[in-house]
Design a protein around this motif. Sequence first.
Motif: not given
Length: 792
Positions: A169-174, A203-205, A234-236, A245-252
């Motif tokens: 699958v696709l790589a996650a966006p940075v 969404m709120r953590s 934040i998830k993208a 869908p590709g990999d997820d990138f999660i950021y707080n």
Amino acid sequence: MSIYDVTSRSIYLRWPKFSGASSYRVTASAVNIVGHSLLAHFSDVTLKGTLTSLIPNTIYAIQAEAIDKNRIVLAETQVLQSTAPDIPVIDHAYSKLSNSITVEWKAVPGATGYLLTAQDGDSFIETIVTNSPGTVTGLKPATLYRITIRSINSGGKSLPSPFRKAKTVLAAPVLSVSSPSCDSIAVSWKAVYMAAGFSVSLMRSDGLGRMLKENTTNSSWIFTNLDPGTLYTIKAYAWNVNGIPGDDFIYNQRKSPNTPADVQVAFNSGALRAIVSWMPTEGALIYSVTAYSGFLKLKCNTSSASCVVPSLQCGSEYYVSVTAYNDAGSSKPTDAVSFKTIPCAPVNLSIEEDEPGRLLVSWSSVNFGHYYVVFVKSDDGLEVHCNTSHTQCRFQSDCGFTYFISVFAYNKAGQSPLGDVFNYTTAPCCPSDVSAAFVSSDTVHVTWAPVRGAELYETRAVGWSGAVLCNDTATACTLAALQCDAQYNITVYSFSEARGSNTSCASKYVATAPCSPEIKNISKESLSVISVHWQSDNEEATYIVTARGEAGLWHCTSSGNSCALVNLPCGSAFAVSAIATSPAGQSLPSYSVPLETAPCCPNELRLTQVTQSETNISWSVGMGAQTYETILESPKGQAKCHTLHNYCLLGCIMCGINYTVSLKAISETGLTSSCTYQGYSSGACCPSGVKLYRLGNNSIRVYWQASDETINYNTDLRGSKGNFTCSPSPGLSHCDITGVPCGDVYMVVVSPVTDQQPKLTFCPKKNYSVTCSGSSVGMVIYRGRSNAEQDI
């Protein structure tokens, strides 16, 4: 024979060439299956072979035989070998992460593991797993791979399965995330390979509220209307043209906080610091408190809801604001809250005694000072104070006291810091209980009781020859260099640096001790009597003369100008001094005059003759002597020696002579004691012309020339073959020795013998060779003097 490869249905063999073999026969029999075997023949040039059509996951007994041309078996060997498991079949191959592909298959009997292979062109990645499903990792995103699987057991690996194609699958966006305002979050990313679009959600953590999700083909998105100070997740991810869908990138990301509310200030007047508190705001990590007054700015940072602002200045008005911070940014500062600090300590204090017994204290007014309190404490511990809104106060005072004065200013914030503490000292009182005691003829020790307020005392002694002064802070003083044998008027005055002295103090009259005598002459009246003469101008005094030395003390007393010291020991050094005494006291000692008695004669003296012309003389140490002179004297001459030691070697001593013995003990300063001792007789003279002659019957005659016909002689003949001694009759000058062995070298010595002296050991020794003529004594040959240090 060895096995170099195994598959599910084949075993690959090799063997070394065997001498004489024309062919090779290989048989494979299944161990656990009845009736299943395989036979193969190979020529003599073939050293490798393959057994095929075997059963997977089966143990075979493999026997190899070397056969000659007559069909005779030359040698054989056998091994056990299992075939690999059967070839597995891939059911599914799919990718959930951009760096891996997961494979599913049915288990193969007998397989202990599986080898997964992902191939991209010429490159491939292998992974060993134990069961289904298995995952190959370390792959490239959005890449098509050929997937195969092989089963494994202890025997080997099966052939690869038919391949399946699978794409990662696709790589996650940075993501790059920022908070441009307190209620928005901006998200951006770089392009992703093979991506057709992107999905971004927020969404709120803490899980509260709803999730915001947006699909876009752009590379950024802004979320608005968010809660300040809140942590958001934040998830993208990207999707391809097929919507996979590709990999997820999660950021707080946290939002910047709101402005703190309800700011309170509590001022600590004692420590000159303010405690600032507020209501905490959501999401704030750090709070910064700023307090400023004019151009002065103070700060403190904290993670709690209060902070201490230290090092405030007195007499100032401060404005305080609070700002909240987190990793997203800062809030707006709160509205400033003002407060006033305590007043500063009053300055420009002045103290004066405007009238006797009253002190006036005044000072300058201070900023924010509403009223003042003055504290006056005397050095006896009593303290009084006054409150006033003015800038001066009056107090009662007493003489001889020191007052410590401090002034404080007050306002609603509290009391000012302690300023300078001033002291004021009134004039001191006169010293009391004055007493004077003489420590020598020209020195008096004066003491008195301390008085209040005195910092310094002056002691004055006034006599007919002038005045002597002494200043000290102690209640005692020593007046030196007074005129001896005189009357003085002594007065003690008290001083303070601020108020000077009290000159109304009473005087005291004292008399000094006699003057020191001066020794004029010391004379020697006899061997043990010394007469001492001195000079003094005292009217009435008694004099004591003392001779002091290591040997002890000797005294004599007189009221005139001389006295005699008796029984002084010899060889001693003394310091002679004199003092004068009277009812007023004792004078200082006179200057000491050195006195030295003549050195003592040594108690013991010993003489030892070393050679015919040398005598060693030694003696015990004489007290007080530095050098010694010894003399041996006879009518024919004398021998003399002058030395620092207690021994001496005297030469030119004549043999057989009586000497008188005398010694002089001389001190360092030249004093001399003449000492006489018992006479000394030198040893008899050694004979001369000692020779050896041969006699018959192995006899030797020793001949000499006698120095004195009245002396007896002793002859010694010594060699390696024997020692011989003879003593001739008085008056003879030869001696015959019989039974002397020939063929030896003999040492011969002839010594005089007397009744008063022992045998001499220093007479000359001569060496003679006594040869043999047959078994009898032959020639006697002189060999010179002997140097042997040998007692005869």
